[in-house]
Write an enzyme that holds these catalytic residues in place. Structure first.
Site, PDB file in Angstrom:
ATOM      1  N   SER A 262      -3.912  -9.655 -13.206  1.00  0.00           N
ATOM      2  CA  SER A 262      -3.379  -8.816 -14.275  1.00  0.00           C
ATOM      3  C   SER A 262      -3.994  -9.269 -15.585  1.00  0.00           C
ATOM      4  O   SER A 262      -4.248 -10.461 -15.789  1.00  0.00           O
ATOM      5  CB  SER A 262      -1.861  -8.960 -14.379  1.00  0.00           C
ATOM      6  OG  SER A 262      -1.399  -8.328 -15.568  1.00  0.00           O
TER       7      SER A 262
ATOM      8  N   TYR B  88       5.449 -14.141 -14.609  1.00  0.00           N
ATOM      9  CA  TYR B  88       4.518 -13.169 -14.021  1.00  0.00           C
ATOM     10  C   TYR B  88       3.073 -13.538 -14.360  1.00  0.00           C
ATOM     11  O   TYR B  88       2.217 -13.612 -13.478  1.00  0.00           O
ATOM     12  CB  TYR B  88       4.868 -11.780 -14.566  1.00  0.00           C
ATOM     13  CG  TYR B  88       3.916 -10.684 -14.140  1.00  0.00           C
ATOM     14  CD1 TYR B  88       3.958 -10.171 -12.846  1.00  0.00           C
ATOM     15  CD2 TYR B  88       2.989 -10.139 -15.038  1.00  0.00           C
ATOM     16  CE1 TYR B  88       3.092  -9.160 -12.455  1.00  0.00           C
ATOM     17  CE2 TYR B  88       2.124  -9.140 -14.652  1.00  0.00           C
ATOM     18  CZ  TYR B  88       2.185  -8.651 -13.362  1.00  0.00           C
ATOM     19  OH  TYR B  88       1.320  -7.657 -12.973  1.00  0.00           O
TER      20      TYR B  88
ATOM     21  N   GLY C  83      -1.979   0.344  -4.833  1.00  0.00           N
ATOM     22  CA  GLY C  83      -2.270   0.101  -3.412  1.00  0.00           C
ATOM     23  C   GLY C  83      -2.404   1.396  -2.632  1.00  0.00           C
ATOM     24  O   GLY C  83      -3.309   1.540  -1.803  1.00  0.00           O
TER      25      GLY C  83
ATOM     26  N   SER D 226       2.640   2.463  -2.541  1.00  0.00           N
ATOM     27  CA  SER D 226       2.909   2.998  -3.878  1.00  0.00           C
ATOM     28  C   SER D 226       1.783   2.617  -4.825  1.00  0.00           C
ATOM     29  O   SER D 226       1.016   1.679  -4.556  1.00  0.00           O
ATOM     30  CB  SER D 226       4.244   2.402  -4.371  1.00  0.00           C
ATOM     31  OG  SER D 226       4.498   2.714  -5.717  1.00  0.00           O
TER      32      SER D 226
ATOM     33  N   GLY E  31       0.798  -1.232   0.000  1.00  0.00           N
ATOM     34  CA  GLY E  31       0.000   0.000   0.000  1.00  0.00           C
ATOM     35  C   GLY E  31       0.822   1.269   0.000  1.00  0.00           C
ATOM     36  O   GLY E  31       0.272   2.356   0.176  1.00  0.00           O
TER      37      GLY E  31
HETATM   38  N1  NAP Z   1       1.118  -1.130 -13.016  1.00  0.00           N
HETATM   39  C1  NAP Z   1       0.660  -1.993 -13.904  1.00  0.00           C
HETATM   40  O1  NAP Z   1       0.716  -1.760 -15.131  1.00  0.00           O
HETATM   41  C2  NAP Z   1       0.039  -3.292 -13.465  1.00  0.00           C
HETATM   42  C3  NAP Z   1      -0.610  -4.091 -14.430  1.00  0.00           C
HETATM   43  C4  NAP Z   1      -1.196  -5.275 -14.026  1.00  0.00           C
HETATM   44  C5  NAP Z   1      -1.120  -5.672 -12.704  1.00  0.00           C
HETATM   45  N2  NAP Z   1      -0.469  -4.875 -11.789  1.00  0.00           N
HETATM   46  C6  NAP Z   1      -0.429  -5.357 -10.416  1.00  0.00           C
HETATM   47  O2  NAP Z   1      -0.845  -4.340  -9.543  1.00  0.00           O
HETATM   48  C7  NAP Z   1      -0.251  -4.524  -8.259  1.00  0.00           C
HETATM   49  C8  NAP Z   1       0.320  -3.210  -7.768  1.00  0.00           C
HETATM   50  O3  NAP Z   1       1.296  -2.776  -8.709  1.00  0.00           O
HETATM   51  P1  NAP Z   1       1.686  -1.240  -8.903  1.00  0.00           P
HETATM   52  O4  NAP Z   1       1.791  -1.011 -10.363  1.00  0.00           O
HETATM   53  O5  NAP Z   1       0.828  -0.363  -8.072  1.00  0.00           O
HETATM   54  O6  NAP Z   1       3.197  -1.288  -8.340  1.00  0.00           O
HETATM   55  P2  NAP Z   1       4.045  -0.284  -7.452  1.00  0.00           P
HETATM   56  O7  NAP Z   1       3.669   1.130  -7.672  1.00  0.00           O
HETATM   57  O8  NAP Z   1       5.467  -0.704  -7.700  1.00  0.00           O
HETATM   58  O9  NAP Z   1       3.624  -0.688  -5.967  1.00  0.00           O
HETATM   59  C9  NAP Z   1       3.889  -1.958  -5.487  1.00  0.00           C
HETATM   60  C10 NAP Z   1       3.643  -1.967  -3.994  1.00  0.00           C
HETATM   61  O10 NAP Z   1       3.806  -3.307  -3.527  1.00  0.00           O
HETATM   62  C11 NAP Z   1       4.794  -3.321  -2.525  1.00  0.00           C
HETATM   63  N3  NAP Z   1       5.485  -4.602  -2.562  1.00  0.00           N
HETATM   64  C12 NAP Z   1       6.119  -5.189  -3.599  1.00  0.00           C
HETATM   65  N4  NAP Z   1       6.622  -6.366  -3.210  1.00  0.00           N
HETATM   66  C13 NAP Z   1       6.280  -6.515  -1.908  1.00  0.00           C
HETATM   67  C14 NAP Z   1       6.514  -7.500  -0.951  1.00  0.00           C
HETATM   68  N5  NAP Z   1       7.225  -8.603  -1.229  1.00  0.00           N
HETATM   69  N6  NAP Z   1       6.024  -7.324   0.295  1.00  0.00           N
HETATM   70  C15 NAP Z   1       5.303  -6.221   0.615  1.00  0.00           C
HETATM   71  N7  NAP Z   1       5.064  -5.249  -0.247  1.00  0.00           N
HETATM   72  C16 NAP Z   1       5.555  -5.389  -1.495  1.00  0.00           C
HETATM   73  C17 NAP Z   1       5.698  -2.132  -2.823  1.00  0.00           C
HETATM   74  O11 NAP Z   1       6.380  -1.661  -1.690  1.00  0.00           O
HETATM   75  P3  NAP Z   1       7.912  -2.138  -1.358  1.00  0.00           P
HETATM   76  O12 NAP Z   1       8.602  -2.352  -2.664  1.00  0.00           O
HETATM   77  O13 NAP Z   1       8.472  -1.069  -0.517  1.00  0.00           O
HETATM   78  O14 NAP Z   1       7.728  -3.399  -0.619  1.00  0.00           O
HETATM   79  C18 NAP Z   1       4.620  -1.115  -3.236  1.00  0.00           C
HETATM   80  O15 NAP Z   1       3.975  -0.594  -2.106  1.00  0.00           O
HETATM   81  C19 NAP Z   1       0.786  -5.640  -8.438  1.00  0.00           C
HETATM   82  O16 NAP Z   1       0.256  -6.864  -7.966  1.00  0.00           O
HETATM   83  C20 NAP Z   1       0.985  -5.706  -9.940  1.00  0.00           C
HETATM   84  O17 NAP Z   1       1.369  -6.990 -10.379  1.00  0.00           O
HETATM   85  C21 NAP Z   1       0.105  -3.715 -12.144  1.00  0.00           C
END
Ligand code: NAP
Length: 249
Positions: A137, A150, A19, A16, A14
Site C-alpha cells: 500500500s 496497517y 482481487g 471483491s 479474489g
Molecule cells: N482499496 C484501497 O484503497 C487500497 C489501498 C491500498 C491497498 N489496498 C490493498 O488492496 C488489497 C485488496 O483490497 P480491496 O480494496 O480490493 O478490498 P475489498 O474490496 O474489501 O476486497 C478484499 C478481499 O479480500 C478478502 N479477504 C479479506 N480478509 C481475508 C482473509 N482473512 N482471508 C481471505 N480473504 C480475505 C475479502 O473477502 P472476505 O472478506 O469474504 O474474506 C475480499 O475478497 C488489500 O490488501 C488492501 O490492503 C487497498
C-alpha cells in the site's frame, strides 16, 4: 489476450475489489485461476461473475494452518503454480488509543504472517520461472493518521518482496510488491462508518491524491497482469506503486 497463457494463478481475497478484477483480467489473459475468500456468498457471487474457469476456495488468509491446507489443495489439482497474488488484506484504521492486542494480532495475521506462510507453503509448487506478488500500500510510505498498524503490516510485507526475492531468485521465483493508492473498492464500506462519514472520508482521500481522484480496480489489475507475466521478468524484489502519485509527489 494471451499474456498469461498456460499459467496457473492463485489470488487470495479474489471475491471483491482489486482481487476480483485481477481474477477477471488474469482469466482474460488465458490463465487458469483460483481465488480465495472467507465469505461463501461473496465467493459464489464472484464465481457467477467469473464463470466456470475460476476455482473458488474458502480460506482464511490470516490462519497458518489454512495456508498449508490451501497449498495441499492446489497441489492435488494443479501441476504447478506460476503466479501467486497475496492480495487479501485487513484494512482496519484506528486511532492509536483504540488498538488492542487482539485487533493488532488479527491484522498482522492477515496482512503479514498469513502471506509469509502461504509463500512457504506453496514453495515446492512454485514453478521456475514464477511470480509472487504481495499487495502493499502507498500507506507504507506516508504518515496517514490512524493507519499505524496497517501501514506497518504493509511495510513488512514489502520488505518480504526484497528479502524473499534474494532468497528465492536462484529458483526462478520473483517476489514483488504491488502498492495501490486509494482505490474505489468495497473496502471503504467495511470500516463500519455511517454513509455520511464515508462520503467525507472519500473527499479527504481524494485530496490526498496528487492527480485528484481515486484509482480503480481495473488500473491495479493491469499492473498485476504485468507483474504476473513474463514481460516483467527483469523486475525482481521491488515495488510497483499504482497510487496516483501519493507516495512520490
Ligand atoms: N482499496 C484501497 O484503497 C487500497 C489501498 C491500498 C491497498 N489496498 C490493498 O488492496 C488489497 C485488496 O483490497 P480491496 O480494496 O480490493 O478490498 P475489498 O474490496 O474489501 O476486497 C478484499 C478481499 O479480500 C478478502 N479477504 C479479506 N480478509 C481475508 C482473509 N482473512 N482471508 C481471505 N480473504 C480475505 C475479502 O473477502 P472476505 O472478506 O469474504 O474474506 C475480499 O475478497 C488489500 O490488501 C488492501 O490492503 C487497498
Amino acid at each position: 489476450m494471451t499474456r498469461l497463457k498456460d499459467k496457473f494463478a492463485l489470488i487470495t481475497g479474489g471475491s471483491s475489489g482489486i482481487g476480483l478484477e485481477t481474477a477477471r483480467q488474469f482469466l482474460a489473459e488465458g490463465a487458469t485461476v483460483a481465488i480465495t475468500g472467507r465469505n461463501a456468498q461473496a465467493l459464489e457471487q464472484a464465481g457467477r461473475e467469473l464463470g466456470d474457469r475460476a476455482w473458488l476456495i474458502r480460506s482464511d488468509a490470516g490462519d497458518v494452518a489454512s495456508q498449508q491446507a490451501l497449498a495441499r489443495q492446489l497441489a492435488e489439482r494443479w501441476p504447478r503454480l506460476d503466479v501467486l497474488f497475496a492480495n487479501a488484506g485487513d484494512v482496519t484504521h484506528l486511532p492509536l488509543e483504540d488498538w488492542t492486542a487482539g485487533t493488532w494480532d488479527r491484522l498482522m495475521d492477515i496482512n503479514l504472517k498469513g502471506p509469509f506462510f502461504l509463500i512457504q507453503s506453496v514453495l515446492s509448487l512454485l514453478a521456475n520461472p514464477s511470480s509472487v506478488i504481495v499487495c502493499g500500500s502507498t500507506s507504507a510510505h506516508i504518515g496517514l493518521p490512524q493507519s499505524s498498524a496497517y501501514a506497518a503490516s504493509k511495510a513488512g510485507l514489502l520488505s518480504l518482496a526484497r528479502t524473499l526475492s534474494g532468497e528465492l531468485a536462484a529458483r526462478g521465483i520473483r517476489v514483488n510488491g504491488l502498492s495501490p493508492g486509494p482505490t474505489e473498492t468495497p473496502a471503504l464500506g467495511k470500516l463500519g462508518l455511517p454513509a455520511a462519514q464515508q462520503d467525507a472520508m472519500r473527499a479527504q482521500i481524494r485530496e490526498l491524491v496528487p492527480i485528484g481522484r481515486m484509482g480503480t480496480p481495473w488500473e491495479l489489475a493491469r499492473a498485476a497482469v504485468f507483474l504476473a507475466s513474463d514481460e516483467s521478468r527483469f523486475v525482481v524484489g521491488t515495488e510497483l506503486l499504482v497510487d496516483g502519485g501519493v507516495a512520490n509527489l
